[in-house]
Design an enzyme around this catalytic site. Structure first.
Site, PDB file in Angstrom:
ATOM      1  N   LYS A 299       0.325  -1.472   0.120  1.00  0.00           N
ATOM      2  CA  LYS A 299      -0.461   0.086   0.024  1.00  0.00           C
ATOM      3  C   LYS A 299       0.815   1.289  -0.164  1.00  0.00           C
ATOM      4  O   LYS A 299       2.107   1.581   0.349  1.00  0.00           O
ATOM      5  CB  LYS A 299      -1.083  -0.415   1.371  1.00  0.00           C
ATOM      6  CG  LYS A 299      -0.485   0.186   3.162  1.00  0.00           C
ATOM      7  CD  LYS A 299      -1.280   0.152   4.052  1.00  0.00           C
ATOM      8  CE  LYS A 299      -0.778   0.684   5.154  1.00  0.00           C
ATOM      9  NZ  LYS A 299      -2.076   1.303   6.286  1.00  0.00           N
TER      10      LYS A 299
ATOM     11  N   THR B 262     -10.354   4.567  11.030  1.00  0.00           N
ATOM     12  CA  THR B 262     -12.349   5.201  10.422  1.00  0.00           C
ATOM     13  C   THR B 262     -12.057   3.210   9.397  1.00  0.00           C
ATOM     14  O   THR B 262     -12.862   4.026   8.807  1.00  0.00           O
ATOM     15  CB  THR B 262     -11.564   6.257   9.331  1.00  0.00           C
ATOM     16  OG1 THR B 262     -10.554   6.261   8.606  1.00  0.00           O
ATOM     17  CG2 THR B 262     -11.291   7.434  10.173  1.00  0.00           C
ATOM     18  N   GLY B 263     -10.802   2.668   9.330  1.00  0.00           N
ATOM     19  CA  GLY B 263     -11.918   1.395   8.662  1.00  0.00           C
ATOM     20  C   GLY B 263     -11.261   1.691   7.325  1.00  0.00           C
ATOM     21  O   GLY B 263     -11.163   0.579   6.675  1.00  0.00           O
TER      22      GLY B 263
END
Length: 327
Positions: free
Chosen positions: A203, A236-237
């Site tokens: 990522k 925040t997921g």
């Protein structure tokens, strides 16, 4: 008098809690077989905080429990005031119990002219009078070095692994790290699950934008397997939800997310419910209000672990022995 007295009568343990997560404090007290020290705490009209203990704490081994949930600055300040009150009331030792260590993600400078906030929090507690810190799954293990004194770094991994093991077929599972930086933790998970395959999500993150990362692809073999996606916290997921989608796109059979700290800032509940994961497993190091709960969420109690660690410290035992010598 509230608390536990040692067998030789020389020491007395007292446990007190701030207002951030009273349910966890009650659970820890129940595990220890004690009552919480009666404490008065309230806010003045201008936001200042007042605290006072209703019993003498002179000569005690005091354990001050407060989890740093929102509004995080208020609860850190309240805990600092409780430590100061204990110091001025002649407690013999003061252990600050932080199930979730506020500002732990700000443990280094990414760019010039930034603070190292996790170090500042440690300094504040030391200045207030803390002799020892106890926390669960710090964002980075080296945060232990920020505090000038003993730090007990507890792991929720055994609790999470024991639960997840009951939810999967161990012969068809893969452990997935949400990024390359947490591969070591994923390796430990894999070892506890019998040496299953490892993978991680590649990522990218823009350090100028908080709570935002982009999951690009899976590195490792996940096709046809139940994936255990592990992390220390879910805020925040967004990162976790995107990682779940990437894993399912790569052919994963299904995904279980396991994290220690359920911060679950809005819109985490919606994202996690809709992301495609079979189950989201967290512990109760932080309070999770009804409006942040959802069908796929499982919350495990961290109280037995905290109680055992507190008892080991009080009895001059070994906290490390709780984790097979690791820390």
């Amino acid at each position: 008098m509230t608390g536990i007295t040692s067998s030789d009568g020389e020491k007395r343990l007292v446990l007190m809690s701030g207002r951030a997560h009273p349910e966890l404090a009650e659970d820890v007290a129940r595990e220890l077989g004690v009552e919480l020290l009666p404490t008065t705490a309230y806010d003045f009209a201008n936001g200042e905080i007042y605290v006072r203990f209703s019993e003498s704490v002179r000569g005690t081994d005091a354990f001050v429990l407060q989890s740093h949930t929102a509004p995080i600055n208020q609860w850190i300040m309240e805990q600092l005031l409780m430590v100061d009150a204990l110091k001025r009331a002649s407690a013999k030792t003061i252990t600050v119990v932080l199930p979730f260590y506020g500002y732990s993600r700000q443990d280094k400078k990414h760019r010039g002219r930034e603070p190292i906030s996790a170090r500042l929090v440690a300094d504040l507690f030391k200045t207030a009078g803390a002799d020892r810190l106890m926390s669960v799954d710090l964002h980075a293990a080296q945060t232990q070095g920020f505090f000038d004194g003993p730090v007990d770094h507890l792991w929720a991994m055994p609790l999470l692994v024991d639960y997840v093991r009951t939810r999967v077929d161990p012969t068809n599972v893969a452990v997935v790290s949400p990024d390359a930086g947490r591969i070591r933790v994923a390796e430990q998970w894999a070892a506890k699950l019998g040496g299953c395959p490892l993978a991680f999500i590649h990522k990218t993150r823009d350090i100028r934008q908080p709570n935002k990362a982009v999951a690009n692809r899976v590195v490792g073999e996940v096709e046809g397997r139940t994936c255990i996606l592990t992390d220390d916290l879910i805020d925040t997921g967004g990162t976790i939800a995107e990682a779940v989608r990437v894993l399912l796109s790569a052919g994963a059979r299904d995904v279980i997310v396991a994290a220690t700290h359920g911060v679950l800032s809005d819109p985490a509940a919606h994202r996690l419910q809709e992301c495609g994961a079979r189950e989201i497993v967290v512990t109760d190091t932080l309070p999770i209000s009804e409006d942040r709960q959802f069908d796929k969420l499982t919350v495990l109690s961290i109280a037995p672990l905290l109680a055992r660690a507190i008892r080991e410290v009080f009895d001059d035992g070994s906290v490390t022995s709780l984790f097979d010598g690791a820390s």
